[in-house]
Structure formats: structure tokens, C-alpha cells
Design a protein around this motif. Structure first.
Motif, PDB file in Angstrom:
ATOM      1  N   SER A  53      85.733  50.430  19.990  1.00  0.00           N
ATOM      2  CA  SER A  53      85.163  51.737  20.328  1.00  0.00           C
ATOM      3  C   SER A  53      84.452  52.289  19.104  1.00  0.00           C
ATOM      4  N   VAL A  54      83.251  52.783  19.356  1.00  0.00           N
ATOM      5  CA  VAL A  54      82.401  53.304  18.284  1.00  0.00           C
ATOM      6  C   VAL A  54      82.038  54.739  18.655  1.00  0.00           C
ATOM      7  N   VAL A  55      82.296  55.675  17.736  1.00  0.00           N
ATOM      8  CA  VAL A  55      81.930  57.071  18.017  1.00  0.00           C
ATOM      9  C   VAL A  55      80.763  57.492  17.131  1.00  0.00           C
ATOM     10  N   SER A  56      79.927  58.358  17.698  1.00  0.00           N
ATOM     11  CA  SER A  56      78.659  58.692  17.045  1.00  0.00           C
ATOM     12  C   SER A  56      78.353  60.179  17.191  1.00  0.00           C
ATOM     13  N   ASP A  57      77.322  60.576  16.465  1.00  0.00           N
ATOM     14  CA  ASP A  57      76.821  61.946  16.604  1.00  0.00           C
ATOM     15  C   ASP A  57      76.171  62.082  17.989  1.00  0.00           C
ATOM     16  N   THR A  58      75.735  63.282  18.316  1.00  0.00           N
ATOM     17  CA  THR A  58      75.217  63.453  19.671  1.00  0.00           C
ATOM     18  C   THR A  58      73.724  63.796  19.735  1.00  0.00           C
ATOM     19  N   GLU A  75      70.681  58.760  16.699  1.00  0.00           N
ATOM     20  CA  GLU A  75      71.241  58.723  18.042  1.00  0.00           C
ATOM     21  C   GLU A  75      70.855  60.004  18.757  1.00  0.00           C
ATOM     22  N   PHE A  76      70.424  59.866  20.009  1.00  0.00           N
ATOM     23  CA  PHE A  76      70.000  61.033  20.790  1.00  0.00           C
ATOM     24  C   PHE A  76      69.924  60.626  22.253  1.00  0.00           C
ATOM     25  N   LYS A  77      70.114  61.625  23.125  1.00  0.00           N
ATOM     26  CA  LYS A  77      70.012  61.367  24.559  1.00  0.00           C
ATOM     27  C   LYS A  77      68.548  61.464  24.942  1.00  0.00           C
ATOM     28  N   ASP A  78      68.027  60.394  25.482  1.00  0.00           N
ATOM     29  CA  ASP A  78      66.614  60.346  25.850  1.00  0.00           C
ATOM     30  C   ASP A  78      66.406  61.003  27.222  1.00  0.00           C
ATOM     31  N   SER A  79      65.119  61.155  27.591  1.00  0.00           N
ATOM     32  CA  SER A  79      64.834  61.832  28.867  1.00  0.00           C
ATOM     33  C   SER A  79      65.402  61.065  30.063  1.00  0.00           C
ATOM     34  N   ASP A  80      65.666  59.751  29.888  1.00  0.00           N
ATOM     35  CA  ASP A  80      66.290  59.006  30.995  1.00  0.00           C
ATOM     36  C   ASP A  80      67.817  59.132  30.969  1.00  0.00           C
ATOM     37  N   GLN A  81      68.326  60.075  30.132  1.00  0.00           N
ATOM     38  CA  GLN A  81      69.766  60.388  30.055  1.00  0.00           C
ATOM     39  C   GLN A  81      70.614  59.291  29.402  1.00  0.00           C
ATOM     40  N   THR A  82      69.970  58.297  28.764  1.00  0.00           N
ATOM     41  CA  THR A  82      70.764  57.305  28.033  1.00  0.00           C
ATOM     42  C   THR A  82      70.597  57.572  26.539  1.00  0.00           C
ATOM     43  N   TYR A  83      71.626  57.183  25.783  1.00  0.00           N
ATOM     44  CA  TYR A  83      71.561  57.374  24.331  1.00  0.00           C
ATOM     45  C   TYR A  83      70.778  56.242  23.692  1.00  0.00           C
ATOM     46  N   LYS A  84      69.912  56.622  22.782  1.00  0.00           N
ATOM     47  CA  LYS A  84      69.076  55.657  22.072  1.00  0.00           C
ATOM     48  C   LYS A  84      69.101  55.979  20.592  1.00  0.00           C
ATOM     49  N   GLY A  85      68.475  55.105  19.795  1.00  0.00           N
ATOM     50  CA  GLY A  85      68.320  55.398  18.374  1.00  0.00           C
ATOM     51  C   GLY A  85      68.713  54.224  17.495  1.00  0.00           C
ATOM     52  N   ILE A  86      68.462  54.407  16.210  1.00  0.00           N
ATOM     53  CA  ILE A  86      68.677  53.340  15.234  1.00  0.00           C
ATOM     54  C   ILE A  86      70.150  52.916  15.199  1.00  0.00           C
ATOM     55  N   ASP A  87      71.072  53.899  15.199  1.00  0.00           N
ATOM     56  CA  ASP A  87      72.503  53.559  15.156  1.00  0.00           C
ATOM     57  C   ASP A  87      72.919  52.788  16.413  1.00  0.00           C
ATOM     58  N   VAL A  88      72.332  53.153  17.542  1.00  0.00           N
ATOM     59  CA  VAL A  88      72.650  52.472  18.806  1.00  0.00           C
ATOM     60  C   VAL A  88      72.134  51.033  18.743  1.00  0.00           C
ATOM     61  N   ASP A  89      70.894  50.867  18.266  1.00  0.00           N
ATOM     62  CA  ASP A  89      70.306  49.520  18.181  1.00  0.00           C
ATOM     63  C   ASP A  89      71.104  48.634  17.222  1.00  0.00           C
TER      64      ASP A  89
END
Ligand code: ASN
Length: 222
Positions: free
Chosen positions: A29-34, A40-54
Motif C-alpha cells: 500500500s502506497v499513500v500519497s498527497d491529493t 499527483e492530482f485527480k484528473d478530469s477523468d476522475q483518476t489520479y495521475k502524475g509523476i509519483d503515480v507513474d
């Protein structure tokens, strides 16, 4: 910006794989900022994206982890790892001496700095101009540590928020006069159309890394 981010991602990948033993089909389990674009950020398609996610997805693929990444916000993420509710922290976390007492960090993947920013109509080019003003900051961050340390020297008041978007809403509405956050995050927000200005030199404070609880059972992940 895209090309820069790709370069950052590739160089992050190269450091990320010099550490760590291969773990077999472990659930991590990995916890992140929001709200911390571009990390990390919630994109317009409601999924989280970003460098930390990648980065985490790529690490998981190469190490055969089954990852469960959630985005409770920075302070909540830190507390979750410290209390054992989550295995690891990937939240644009700056390695500091204080944090090294409670976390074990991976190699670093991004050199950061923190910076004061304002609405673009208000120019702050010297900390002394913050006298009598209120400066917003996100709870539990390296920016908060810096502001708390310098508040009485420059005569400003610190107001904390749980997330960067709440902090920015307060800056937009004028309930805080300035805010402090990591420079790449502020610059990204400006690039996305936020009407903010940076007129003061950033403070270099270190680099981001992945972290687990020091002495905990997940140190093998690093
Ligand atoms: N960069 C911040 C810190 O290390 C964390 C964050 O805002 N996600 O304190």
C-alpha cells in the motif's frame, strides 16, 4: 514542460532501480498527497495521475508488486505510514534530517525548493514585505517547518491547510496574503492558468524520495 517531465521521469527511474531487493507478488500500500500536480492530482477523468503515480506503477511492474495507491493528502499519508496503516509514502516527500529519524528513504528522484507566491497583483520580493500578513501552507510540510521557523523574524502569521487546493482557494479569495509550496508545484499551477506570481528566490531544501517507516517491516521495499 512535457519533455522536462519525461526527462525527470526517466532519470528518476534510473535511480529508483539501484536499490531494493526483488519482492515476489507482494501487496504494497502506497499513500500519497491529493492535490499536488504534477506529482499527483485527480484528473478530469476522475483518476489520479502524475509523476509519483507513474514512478510507483513502473516500480511495481519491475518489482512485481501488487500496488494499492491511495491519495489521502500529505499529512494524513505521513500519519498512515507512521501508524502502520500504510506500507509506504510516495508524496513528493522531501528528505530531511528530522524525517530520517522516523522514515527510511529510497534514493532521491527530484531536487526541490520551496517558494513564497502571491496573487499576481501583489508583489513580494522580500520576506520583510510579509510583516503583518498571513501566509498559507499545507500541514506537516517542509514549507510549514520553514515558515514556523521564520514567522517571528519577519512578523507574519502562518495559517495551515490540509491540501494545496484549499490553500490556493484561500489565496484566491484573499483570506491569506501569500502561500508557500514546492516551486515545481507552484510553477505548474501558474502554467495551468493560476494567476500567481513568484518574485522571491526559492529556498533549496533537498530532494524527494519514496519512504517507509524506519525499523518497520517494510524496509525490504527499499
Ligand atoms: N514536499 C512536501 C514536503 O516534503 C510534501 C508535499 O507537499 N506533498 O514536505
Amino acid at each position: 514542460m512535457k519533455k522536462k517531465l519525461l526527462t525527470l521521469f526517466l532519470s528518476a527511474m534510473s535511480v529508483f532501480f539501484v536499490f531494493g531487493a526483488k519482492v515476489s507478488a507482494e501487496t504494497v500500500s502506497v499513500v500519497s498527497d491529493t492535490a499536488y500536480a504534477p506529482f499527483e492530482f485527480k484528473d478530469s477523468d476522475q483518476t489520479y495521475k502524475g509523476i509519483d503515480v507513474d514512478i510507483i506503477n513502473e516500480v511495481a511492474k519491475r518489482k512485481n508488486w501488487d500496488v494499492n495507491q491511495t491519495f489521502p493528502g500529505f499529512d494524513a499519508a505521513v500519519n498512515a505510514v507512521q501508524s502502520g496503516q500504510a506500507d509506504s509514502l510516495m508524496a513528493g516527500t522531501t528528505v530531511t534530517d528530522e524525517r530520517k529519524k522516523v522514515f527510511t528513504f529510497s534514493d532521491t528522484y527530484y531536487d526541490t525548493s520551496i517558494v513564497i507566491y502571491t496573487r499576481s497583483s501583489d508583489k513580494v520580493s522580500d520576506y520583510k514585505q510579509l510583516k503583518g500578513k498571513t501566509v498559507g501552507v499545507k500541514n506537516g510540510t517542509a514549507s510549514q517547518t520553514w515558515l514556523d521557523k521564520n514567522a517571528s523574524k519577519y512578523g507574519f502569521t502562518v495559517k495551515t491547510f490540509d491540501t494545496s487546493d484549499l490553500m490556493n482557494n484561500s489565496l484566491d479569495s484573499g483570506s491569506v496574503d501569500a502561500a508557500m509550496d514546492d516551486t515545481p508545484v507552484v510553477k505548474y499551477a501558474i502554467g495551468q492558468g493560476k494567476d500567481y506570481a513568484i518574485n522571491i528566490k526559492p529556498e533549496s531544501i533537498g530532494s524527494f524520495a519514496f519512504a517507509v517507516k524506519k525499523g518497520g517491516k517494510h524496509e525490504n521495499l527499499i
